[in-house]
Design an enzyme around this catalytic site. Sequence first.
Site, PDB file in Angstrom:
ATOM      1  N   HIS A  24       0.804  -1.225   0.000  1.00 25.39           N
ATOM      2  CA  HIS A  24       0.000   0.000   0.000  1.00 25.39           C
ATOM      3  C   HIS A  24       0.842   1.282   0.000  1.00 25.39           C
ATOM      4  CE1 HIS A  24       0.318   0.054   4.384  1.00 25.39           C
ATOM      5  NE2 HIS A  24      -0.554  -0.892   4.569  1.00 25.39           N
ATOM      6  N   HIS A  78      -4.768  -9.265  14.329  1.00 27.68           N
ATOM      7  CA  HIS A  78      -4.866  -7.999  13.584  1.00 27.68           C
ATOM      8  C   HIS A  78      -5.742  -8.201  12.360  1.00 27.68           C
ATOM      9  CE1 HIS A  78      -3.853  -4.320  11.647  1.00 27.68           C
ATOM     10  NE2 HIS A  78      -2.761  -4.698  11.019  1.00 27.68           N
ATOM     11  N   GLU A  80      -5.870  -6.610   9.462  1.00 28.59           N
ATOM     12  CA  GLU A  80      -5.488  -6.103   8.141  1.00 28.59           C
ATOM     13  C   GLU A  80      -5.357  -7.319   7.216  1.00 28.59           C
ATOM     14  OE1 GLU A  80      -2.361  -3.148   7.973  1.00 28.59           O
ATOM     15  OE2 GLU A  80      -2.784  -2.744   5.854  1.00 28.59           O
ATOM     16  N   ASP A  82      -3.480  -8.585   5.082  1.00 30.19           N
ATOM     17  CA  ASP A  82      -2.307  -9.453   4.904  1.00 30.19           C
ATOM     18  C   ASP A  82      -2.262 -10.535   5.982  1.00 30.19           C
ATOM     19  OD1 ASP A  82      -1.886  -7.170   6.512  1.00 30.19           O
ATOM     20  OD2 ASP A  82       0.284  -7.327   6.355  1.00 30.19           O
ATOM     21  N   HIS A 144      -0.522  -1.154  14.681  1.00 29.59           N
ATOM     22  CA  HIS A 144      -0.744   0.185  14.157  1.00 29.59           C
ATOM     23  C   HIS A 144      -2.206   0.451  13.777  1.00 29.59           C
ATOM     24  CE1 HIS A 144      -0.766  -0.932   9.673  1.00 29.59           C
ATOM     25  NE2 HIS A 144      -0.712  -2.072  10.329  1.00 29.59           N
ATOM     26  N   ASP A 163       2.175  -7.210  13.617  1.00 27.12           N
ATOM     27  CA  ASP A 163       3.017  -6.260  12.865  1.00 27.12           C
ATOM     28  C   ASP A 163       4.156  -5.691  13.711  1.00 27.12           C
ATOM     29  OD1 ASP A 163       1.691  -6.338  10.422  1.00 27.12           O
ATOM     30  OD2 ASP A 163       0.330  -4.722  10.933  1.00 27.12           O
ATOM     31  N   TYR A 191      10.619  -0.143   7.962  1.00 23.21           N
ATOM     32  CA  TYR A 191       9.283  -0.600   8.369  1.00 23.21           C
ATOM     33  C   TYR A 191       8.715   0.327   9.443  1.00 23.21           C
ATOM     34  CZ  TYR A 191       5.715  -3.906  10.034  1.00 23.21           C
ATOM     35  OH  TYR A 191       4.534  -4.510  10.395  1.00 23.21           O
ATOM     36  N   HIS A 224       5.750 -10.395  10.173  1.00 22.54           N
ATOM     37  CA  HIS A 224       6.542 -10.078   8.967  1.00 22.54           C
ATOM     38  C   HIS A 224       8.022 -10.245   9.298  1.00 22.54           C
ATOM     39  CE1 HIS A 224       3.103  -8.424   6.828  1.00 22.54           C
ATOM     40  NE2 HIS A 224       2.868  -7.575   7.803  1.00 22.54           N
TER      41      HIS A 224
HETATM   42 FE1  FEO Z   1      -1.107  -4.057   9.505  1.00 23.29          FE
HETATM   43 FE2  FEO Z   1       0.914  -6.620   8.368  1.00 23.29          FE
HETATM   44  O1  FEO Z   1      -0.660  -5.600   8.513  1.00 23.29           O
END
Ligand code: FEO
Length: 397
Positions: A24, A78, A80, A82, A144, A163, A191, A224
């Site tokens: 993104h 989370h 999101e 991903d 986040h 994250d 990051y 990640h």
């Molecule tokens: Fe906030 Fe890795 O997604």
Amino acid sequence: MQAIQISEKVYWVGAIDWNLRDFHGYATSRGTTYNAYLILSDKPTLIDTVKKEFYPEMLARIQSVLDPKKIEIIISNHAEMDHSGALLQAVADMQPSAVYASAMGVKNLVAQLHPSFEIKPVKTGDKIDVGGDTFSFVEARMLHWPDSMLAYLEKENILFTNDVFGMHLATSKLFDDENDEQIWQQEARKYYANIVLPYSEIVTRFLGQVQQMGLSPKMIAPDHGFIWRKDPSKIVKLYAEFAAQKPTNKAVIVYDTMWGSTDKMACAIADGLLQGGTEVKLFSMHACHRSDVITEVMGAGALLIGSPVLNSQIFPAMADVLCYMKGLKPKNLIGAAFGSYGWNGAPVDSLTKTLEEMGIEVVSPAVKSCFVPDEAKLQECEQLGKLVSQKLAEKMP
Ligand code: FEO
């Protein structure tokens, strides 16, 4: 596709996205991973899923150690996509008896997935028994997203941080001690700058809260990049440093140019900064990416922004990077604007207003050049560089 054992009962069952180059708007030049974890406790538990298209990879890794239908619990740290993108399919295939998320996670997952199954809310301090071990939860609001949550597996002493403490780095080496520190230091910084930076005050408070809880995990397992097993405190200390955003004697010059005039001005400002003893990083938005710019701005003391005028506006590439930086809220910076114009210099002045809106201490009115800067104008730019150096020196401890 194999699961990889990371401790007695915990397996990594995530996916590696080697070719991701845009997350993104963040240039992920080294790809990323979507980490998911399987706990082979008496009630087999899955922590997070992966980006939807990587579901077959996650499923195959799970199948290498367990029939996925035996998974009883899914924890979603989370919401999101991903990490939550494959949740619907995972629940359909695995039929767990319970799915857990934070209260905000429940709200966001419902809005994303419109699930037909129940998602149970958990909050900080709640515990769930997974048969032979216990998960406790720590909400990490705005780290986040409002739904972000950490899950701590007590006996194994592993903190699953989603994250937080991660980085966009595709690697087949699963642990910190196996990865090149020079590379991961760059990626961890990038990051933080591109994802976590606006929440730095929350990070500082959160690190204090975690310390008060007395957590000392033997592993930090983010979603990640790799798992911190050799020295998890390293990334915690780095976060404290990043969050503090202490100004340094470094100036970042960000600009674009139309016929070379703003470029000449940027170079003259850089000259002045160098003469004043300040390190300089110069980014022409013709050539550079916004996510590299903010990474340097995070560790700087000054930001200088320059633009030509096009159709009574600043250049589009400058509008892009300024919008991006404004959202990421870098702190403790001084700055100034510069640029060239033909018949309407007001857009260059608007850059100063943007700096002020970003909370940056403006040390000079904008230096403006009508068309091509002459020697006197270039001297003025050089003086601006020297002035910024002097102001930075006054701020240094
Ligand atoms: Fe906030 Fe890795 O997604």
